[in-house]
Design a protein around this motif. Structure first.
Motif, PDB file in Angstrom:
ATOM      1  N   ILE A 179       0.840  -1.207   0.000  1.00 51.75           N
ATOM      2  CA  ILE A 179       0.000   0.000   0.000  1.00 51.75           C
ATOM      3  C   ILE A 179       0.868   1.248   0.000  1.00 51.75           C
ATOM      4  CG2 ILE A 179      -1.637   1.323   1.393  1.00 51.75           C
ATOM      5  CD1 ILE A 179      -2.818  -1.343   2.336  1.00 51.75           C
ATOM      6  N   LEU A 186       2.569   5.118   6.335  1.00 51.26           N
ATOM      7  CA  LEU A 186       1.255   4.531   6.619  1.00 51.26           C
ATOM      8  C   LEU A 186       1.141   4.270   8.111  1.00 51.26           C
ATOM      9  CD1 LEU A 186      -0.564   1.837   4.549  1.00 51.26           C
ATOM     10  CD2 LEU A 186      -0.474   1.618   7.011  1.00 51.26           C
ATOM     11  N   SER A 240       0.967   3.938  -3.085  1.00 50.28           N
ATOM     12  CA  SER A 240       0.586   5.325  -2.825  1.00 50.28           C
ATOM     13  C   SER A 240       1.607   6.281  -3.424  1.00 50.28           C
ATOM     14  CB  SER A 240       0.451   5.558  -1.314  1.00 50.28           C
ATOM     15  OG  SER A 240      -0.549   4.733  -0.759  1.00 50.28           O
ATOM     16  N   THR A 243      -4.153   6.121   8.516  1.00 49.12           N
ATOM     17  CA  THR A 243      -3.933   7.219   7.564  1.00 49.12           C
ATOM     18  C   THR A 243      -2.820   6.847   6.590  1.00 49.12           C
ATOM     19  OG1 THR A 243      -2.294   8.303   8.986  1.00 49.12           O
ATOM     20  CG2 THR A 243      -4.602   8.947   9.272  1.00 49.12           C
ATOM     21  N   ILE A 244      -2.885   7.483   5.385  1.00 50.29           N
ATOM     22  CA  ILE A 244      -1.808   7.392   4.397  1.00 50.29           C
ATOM     23  C   ILE A 244      -1.337   8.811   4.110  1.00 50.29           C
ATOM     24  CG2 ILE A 244      -1.149   6.723   2.059  1.00 50.29           C
ATOM     25  CD1 ILE A 244      -3.334   4.624   2.106  1.00 50.29           C
ATOM     26  N   ALA A 247      -7.265   4.677  -0.770  1.00 50.58           N
ATOM     27  CA  ALA A 247      -7.325   4.348   0.659  1.00 50.58           C
ATOM     28  C   ALA A 247      -8.565   3.523   0.996  1.00 50.58           C
ATOM     29  CB  ALA A 247      -7.302   5.628   1.492  1.00 50.58           C
ATOM     30  N   THR A 261      -7.524   9.192  -1.857  1.00 51.19           N
ATOM     31  CA  THR A 261      -8.668   8.845  -1.003  1.00 51.19           C
ATOM     32  C   THR A 261      -9.365   7.601  -1.527  1.00 51.19           C
ATOM     33  OG1 THR A 261      -8.983  11.167  -0.404  1.00 51.19           O
ATOM     34  CG2 THR A 261     -10.846   9.679  -0.055  1.00 51.19           C
ATOM     35  N   ILE A 303      -7.770   6.258   6.176  1.00 55.73           N
ATOM     36  CA  ILE A 303      -8.122   4.895   5.744  1.00 55.73           C
ATOM     37  C   ILE A 303      -9.383   4.535   6.521  1.00 55.73           C
ATOM     38  CG2 ILE A 303      -7.367   2.506   5.554  1.00 55.73           C
ATOM     39  CD1 ILE A 303      -4.487   3.485   5.778  1.00 55.73           C
ATOM     40  N   CYS A 320       6.181   7.887   1.408  1.00 59.78           N
ATOM     41  CA  CYS A 320       4.853   7.630   2.000  1.00 59.78           C
ATOM     42  C   CYS A 320       5.036   7.028   3.385  1.00 59.78           C
ATOM     43  CB  CYS A 320       4.048   6.694   1.104  1.00 59.78           C
ATOM     44  SG  CYS A 320       2.499   6.128   1.853  1.00 59.78           S
TER      45      CYS A 320
END
Length: 813
Positions: free
Chosen positions: A214, A229, A218, A311-312, A338, A335, A302, A227
């Protein structure tokens, strides 16, 4: 000069031809809007078409977005020539030239310009007439410029001005359609990418791998530099960093966890809405863990079925370019992604939880299986000593609980102490390795390995077992961890004894380890003992799961120990009952025998006395011949022997009252030695009295006790050999709380045959050719009447020791 006047119809025909040509140009430009060409190719053809139609020397088209030029098309001249000429143009209406380059020029209306600042020495051409028409839209303003360049002076007609305005509008439409088409294509590609990534996420069940995927995706979707996470912990109170990708630098001085509402990620989790920052200030970075953010940041929630789960955050858009700002499209795209990630994370978490439950169920099943097999082994014996060894073997064996060492201590309720009963475990690391290796090589079941423990006396005690049996602890709170385990009825897992020196110093020093555990053996809310375990040799920490399993096992062991002790007590009571019954039968038998013996002895005694008396008188008759004297002497000796036998029978059968008085047992024994002293001297027997000088005075019948020691000494004199015989007599105060005195009489008469030792105190039992067999029976009767006891320590082939214990005052017992 000749003037020629053309008819009006010719002018109208010319006007119609121009209109048709204009319509043709507009049509060709319109068709280019639907062509499958790239935008820059379409603009290039439009520039050529306009230049040729309006008979201009050059045509340039510039399309820009804000301050950024995104497309350029030039026909007739080079881009550099036109850029140079633009800087030398002046508006024909006298206005000032707008600052900036050609590609960045914007205006509201078309403008005629001329190149007034031309330098002929450069060899470049001079443009006399330039028409600049803005590519304009009422919603977007000026988005570009359409410029016609002429080397000669030219005056554009209103129709041409209108045509260029219409063409610029068509160009704007072409650019808008192309932009929309590219946006749709990009959206389609992004959605396809998200769909493909979503499938990849759904197929990944390992949570760590999923989170890494993920984070990586992203970064790729938003074309960012890195990124981070975060996911909420199980308590839903803190955001924890679970994965990162790209150029991520964290500040270890700042806690990586974030509370809900704290920091950018905390605010996003609290609000459930994205946050997009076009510029990240140093003040903002002061309180953020991620220190590698330089320009911009976007953070999205998320959101799962029950709300925000994490969150990302991606940062620094287009790291290799100039524009680092994230767009609204980036926010929407991240979004959307996510949302797919949330489904995959919840799926992976569910799978992970199922795996945990499955593993936990396997562990519980293994534990129950181990408990079942150890319980089966514990039911195989009713001997307490063997049961304790089975319990500790189950605690230490590899297929069982698997601890390195274990010991078992039992509570003594009478003395309120904890005493070590057994210890099982190697004495060194090398011995531990040998034991583990031997267990691996043996192909036996757990029950077989546990139940093959030897019985007591069939093995040699190890150093650890001796150490365990030496432990003796009063049950008071200040006596350390063992006592606290009993008194507080709870287990202790000591990870470092150095942190609990007050309670653990003695144990750690004695057992040479700093990590160990103790659990109470509880049955019916009563602690009956303690199990101690450690992993001294493999240094494996004792976990909470180990403690829970050990406590569960200890509860089963406590039940087995209590049942075994109950069985042992029941066996003891049955044995005592049988002995009491046998004694009662024997007593009744002896009572009848004693009464009959007393009656017979009483009837025989008087005639025997008469016979003996007359025989002794006849021996004094000088007229009696030698032959007759011999016969009369035999009659006298036998009569005397019969009198002695009758006297013993009367003493044993008659309940003689005890006359209690204070006496010194040493003096009583000395009196008995005086009675048999002549025989001791005649047979040259070595008698060694060892009397305790400060012997306690006791309350007893001195006459009866003297008879006891006369009988004991007589028996000893009859057993020891002449001139080599030895009799040792020792007295001392009894080592017990109740007090009293103890007397030991030892001889070297060869001992008693083991097969008859249980009968020596029975009346009329004798192995000698003479005597009544009442000597030891009388001794026991007198000792019992004084509330004492007599025991025998027999050494066949060597000798025997009689141990007599007498209380201080039998009247108080």
């Amino acid at each position: 000069m000749i003037s020629i006047t053309l008819p009006a119809s010719l002018f109208m025909c010319h006007e119609m031809i121009n209109q048709n040509r204009e319509l043709e140009v507009l049509d060709r430009v319109g068709r280019l809007s639907y062509a499958s060409l790239e935008l820059h190719e379409c603009l290039q053809q439009i520039a050529q078409l306009i230049a040729e139609f309006l008979q201009s020397d050059a045509c340039s088209i510039y399309i820009q977005q804000g301050d950024l030029r995104i497309y350029k098309a030039v026909y007739g001249k080079t881009s550099d020539q036109l850029e140079t000429a633009w800087s030398q143009l002046t508006p024909l209406n006298g206005d000032l030239m707008p600052p900036g380059s050609l590609s960045a020029w914007t205006a509201m209306d078309a403008m005629m310009l001329t190149q007034t600042l031309h330098d002929p020495t450069t060899g470049s051409e001079r443009f006399e007439s330039v028409l600049a028409t803005p590519i304009f839209n009422e919603h977007h303003g000026c988005t570009g410029t359409l410029v016609l360049w002429n080397l000669e002076t030219r005056v554009y007609t209103p129709a041409e001005f209108t045509l260029t305005s219409i063409l610029s509008s068509q160009v704007f439409g072409l650019v808008s359609n192309s932009s929309l088409r590219h946006q749709l294509i990009r959206k389609q590609e992004e959605q396809t990418r998200i769909y493909e990534v979503g499938k990849a996420l759904s197929s990944t069940l390992n949570l760590d791998e999923l989170l890494d995927l993920i984070a990586k995706t992203s970064v790729e979707l938003t074309n960012s530099r890195g990124c981070v996470l975060r996911l909420l912990n199980r308590e839903q109170t803190l955001l924890e960093i679970k994965s990162s990708y790209g150029d991520v630098v964290t500040d270890m001085a700042i806690a990586p966890e974030r509370k809900i509402g704290d920091g950018i990620a905390g605010l996003v989790a609290q609000r459930g809405e994205p946050i997009r920052l076009d510029e990240v200030t140093p003040e903002l970075l002061e309180h953020e863990v991620i220190k590698s953010v330089r320009h911009s940041l976007i953070c999205v929630p998320i959101t799962g079925k029950e709300g925000v789960i994490g969150t990302i955050a991606t940062f620094d858009k287009n790291p290799d370019g100039e524009n680092h700002r994230f767009s609204e499209e980036d926010s929407n795209l991240l979004t959307s992604f996510a949302g797919h990630a949330a489904i995959a994370i919840e799926h992976a978490r569910f799978y992970e939880r199922m795996e945990e439950l499955a593993l936990d169920n396997l562990l519980r099943l293994r534990e129950l299986s181990i408990l079942y097999h150890i319980n089966t082994a514990m039911r195989s014996t009713v001997k307490l000593s063997k049961l304790l060894r089975i319990i500790l073997t189950g605690v230490t064996i590899g297929g069982g609980l698997g601890f390195n060492r274990a010991m078992l201590l039992m509570v003594d309720e009478h003395s309120q102490t904890l005493k070590g009963k057994l210890g099982v475990g190697p004495g060194s690391g090398e011995e531990a390795h040998q034991i583990w290796q031997s267990k691996v090589n043996k192909q036996k079941s757990l029950v077989e390995m546990i139940t093959e423990v030897p019985d007591e006396g069939e093995y040699e005690e190890t150093a650890f077992e001796k150490l365990a049996k030496s432990i003796w602890i009063p049950l008071v709170p200040d006596q350390g961890l063992f006592a606290r385990t009993v008194l507080e009825k709870r287990a202790f897992n000591i990870l470092d004894a150095n942190q609990h020196l007050e309670d653990c110093h003695a144990i750690a020093s004695l057992l040479e380890t700093t990590r160990f555990a103790t659990v109470p053996l509880i049955y019916r809310d009563k602690v009956i003992g303690v199990i101690y375990v450690d992993n001294k040799y493999n240094n494996v920490p004792i976990s909470e799961d180990d403690m829970n399993f050990l406590q569960m096992f200890a509860n089963q062991a406590a039940l087995a120990i209590d049942n075994t002790m109950l069985y042992a007590n029941l066996e003891k009571r049955n044995r005592e009952l049988r002995e009491a019954q046998d004694q009662l039968v024997q007593t009744e038998k002896f009572t009848a025998l004693g009464k009959m013996s007393a009656d017979v002895a009483h009837e025989i005694r008087n005639p025997i006395i008469c016979v003996g008396g007359f025989a002794r008188r006849l021996l004094n008759d000088e007229t009696l011949s030698e032959k007759n004297k011999k016969y009369v002497n035999i009659i006298s000796e036998e009569a005397t022997r019969l009198e002695t036998i009758l006297q013993d029978i009367l003493i044993f059968s008659k309940e003689t009252p005890i006359r209690f008085e204070e006496c010194n047992i040493n003096d009583v024994i000395k009196g008995a030695l005086d009675v048999v002293g002549l025989e001791i001297l005649d047979r040259e027997i070595d008698v060694n009295p060892c009397f305790y000088r400060d012997i306690d005075l006791i309350i007893a019948d001195t006459r009866q006790l003297k008879q006891v020691f006369i009988n004991l000494l007589t028996n000893a004199l009859q057993q020891v050999p002449e001139k080599k015989g030895m009799i040792n007599i020792m007295t001392y105060n009894t080592l017990s709380l109740k007090g009293g005195v103890t007397i030991e009489v030892t001889d070297n008469g060869g001992g008693i045959a083991p097969e008859i030792i249980d009968n020596i105190f029975n009346p009329f039992f004798t192995t000698k050719g003479s005597g009544t067999g009442l000597g030891l029976a009388i001794i026991r009767k007198i000792i019992d009447n004084h509330k004492g006891n007599i025991n025998v320590r027999n050494r066949p082939g060597v000798g025997v020791t009689f141990v007599i214990n007498l209380p201080n005052d039998p009247r108080n017992i």
